[in-house]
Design a protein around this motif. Structure first.
Motif, PDB file in Angstrom:
ATOM      1  N   LYS A 101       0.819  -1.215   0.000  1.00 37.02           N
ATOM      2  CA  LYS A 101       0.000   0.000   0.000  1.00 37.02           C
ATOM      3  C   LYS A 101       0.855   1.268   0.000  1.00 37.02           C
ATOM      4  N   ILE A 105       0.780   4.028  -3.076  1.00 34.70           N
ATOM      5  CA  ILE A 105       0.292   5.389  -2.816  1.00 34.70           C
ATOM      6  C   ILE A 105       1.392   6.403  -3.095  1.00 34.70           C
ATOM      7  N   HIS A 108       1.678   6.839  -6.773  1.00 27.46           N
ATOM      8  CA  HIS A 108       0.508   7.574  -7.248  1.00 27.46           C
ATOM      9  C   HIS A 108       0.635   9.064  -6.928  1.00 27.46           C
ATOM     10  N   SER A 166      -5.671  15.001  -2.300  1.00 26.87           N
ATOM     11  CA  SER A 166      -5.346  13.694  -2.875  1.00 26.87           C
ATOM     12  C   SER A 166      -4.882  12.723  -1.807  1.00 26.87           C
ATOM     13  N   CYS A 170      -6.517   9.029  -0.621  1.00 26.02           N
ATOM     14  CA  CYS A 170      -5.778   7.765  -0.500  1.00 26.02           C
ATOM     15  C   CYS A 170      -6.101   7.032   0.797  1.00 26.02           C
ATOM     16  N   VAL A 173      -8.379   4.052   0.206  1.00 20.63           N
ATOM     17  CA  VAL A 173      -7.940   3.025  -0.740  1.00 20.63           C
ATOM     18  C   VAL A 173      -8.101   1.632  -0.126  1.00 20.63           C
ATOM     19  N   ILE A 181      -5.408   3.520  -8.399  1.00 20.61           N
ATOM     20  CA  ILE A 181      -5.931   4.519  -7.465  1.00 20.61           C
ATOM     21  C   ILE A 181      -6.486   5.691  -8.269  1.00 20.61           C
TER      22      ILE A 181
END
Length: 260
Positions: A101, A105, A108, A166, A170, A173, A181
């Protein structure tokens, strides 16, 4: 329970298989619900893995082999155990989520911040060039085109607000979001355009006196005269676009025709 499937790597005999083939056995007349659920969940899990890694990646190979093994354990042979297979699959999903994760992230957010920075810098440069060109064309009488230094803080504030919103996104998620994502959200370009339109509209309303926004002792209507007001104004608009996008999407989904 007798398994209703033949489960094998695909492409067959490939050095780096990237899919799992599920074929019904010749004597399968119906598929028990537990086996159907395990097959469906395994396919969804593999879709996430293919979006996160390239097949030659050693991490993909490790997760793929575990997924293949638990699928065969739960769906193949006279002693198939789909319930145990589903439990093992959920454990695998949780382990992948906990391990990957943070990396997904981070990748992203680097992409989001990079694109937003380029777009906003480009907009700022175009705006500055437009003002300089207009001043050159107008000549000596430039009273209407006085550049306020405080305005330079609006776009950094907007970038900070967009980045923070943003990060908040997240937090929601799940495992099935890791490979894409924000796949159901605005692209970075659309996000920046939406934020800029909101910025201009909010700024116009503030300067027209339609409303006033005060955060502590800072009044956002002074964004053209005060650097702190300009930064907070941009950050406020950048942060507020996330709930607005969510609201737009909820209205859009509510307007979709329902299957009868």
């Amino acid at each position: 329970m007798t398994g209703r499937y033949v489960v094998s790597p695909y492409p067959i005999d490939a050095e780096h298989p990237y899919d799992i083939a599920f074929h019904l056995t010749k004597d399968a007349t119906e598929v028990p619900a537990e086996q159907g659920l395990l097959k469906h969940e395994a396919e969804r899990t593999l879709m996430v893995l293919r979006g996160m890694f390239h097949p030659p990646d050693i991490r993909f190979r490790g997760y793929y082999n575990e997924l293949l093994g638990l699928s065969q354990y739960g769906l193949v042979g006279e002693t198939a155990q789909p319930d145990l297979g589903i439990g093992t699959l959920h454990n695998l999903q949780q382990r992948i989520f906990d391990t990957e994760k943070g990396r997904m992230i981070s990748e992203h957010m680097r992409k989001i911040v990079g694109w937003l920075s380029l777009i906003l810098i480009g907009v700022g440069m175009l705006g500055l060039l437009a003002v300089l060109a207009a001043r050159w064309l107008i000549g000596p009488d430039q009273t209407l085109l006085v550049i306020q230094p405080a305005l330079a803080m609006v776009l950094p504030g907007l970038l900070a607000g967009l980045t923070f919103s943003s990060f908040l996104r997240c937090r929601a998620v799940t495992f099935f979001d890791l490979h894409a994502i924000d796949a159901d959200r605005f692209t970075p370009a659309m996000r920046a355009i939406f934020a800029l339109i909101l910025l201009f509209l909010t700024g116009a309303f503030l300067k027209a006196g339609v409303f006033e926004i005060a955060i502590g002792e800072v009044r956002l209507s002074q964004f053209d005269a005060n650097g702190l007001s300009a930064f907070i104004f941009g950050a406020f608009v950048g942060f507020s676009q996330e709930p607005l996008i969510s609201r737009i999407e909820s209205i859009s989904k509510a307007a979709e025709p329902k299957d009868k």
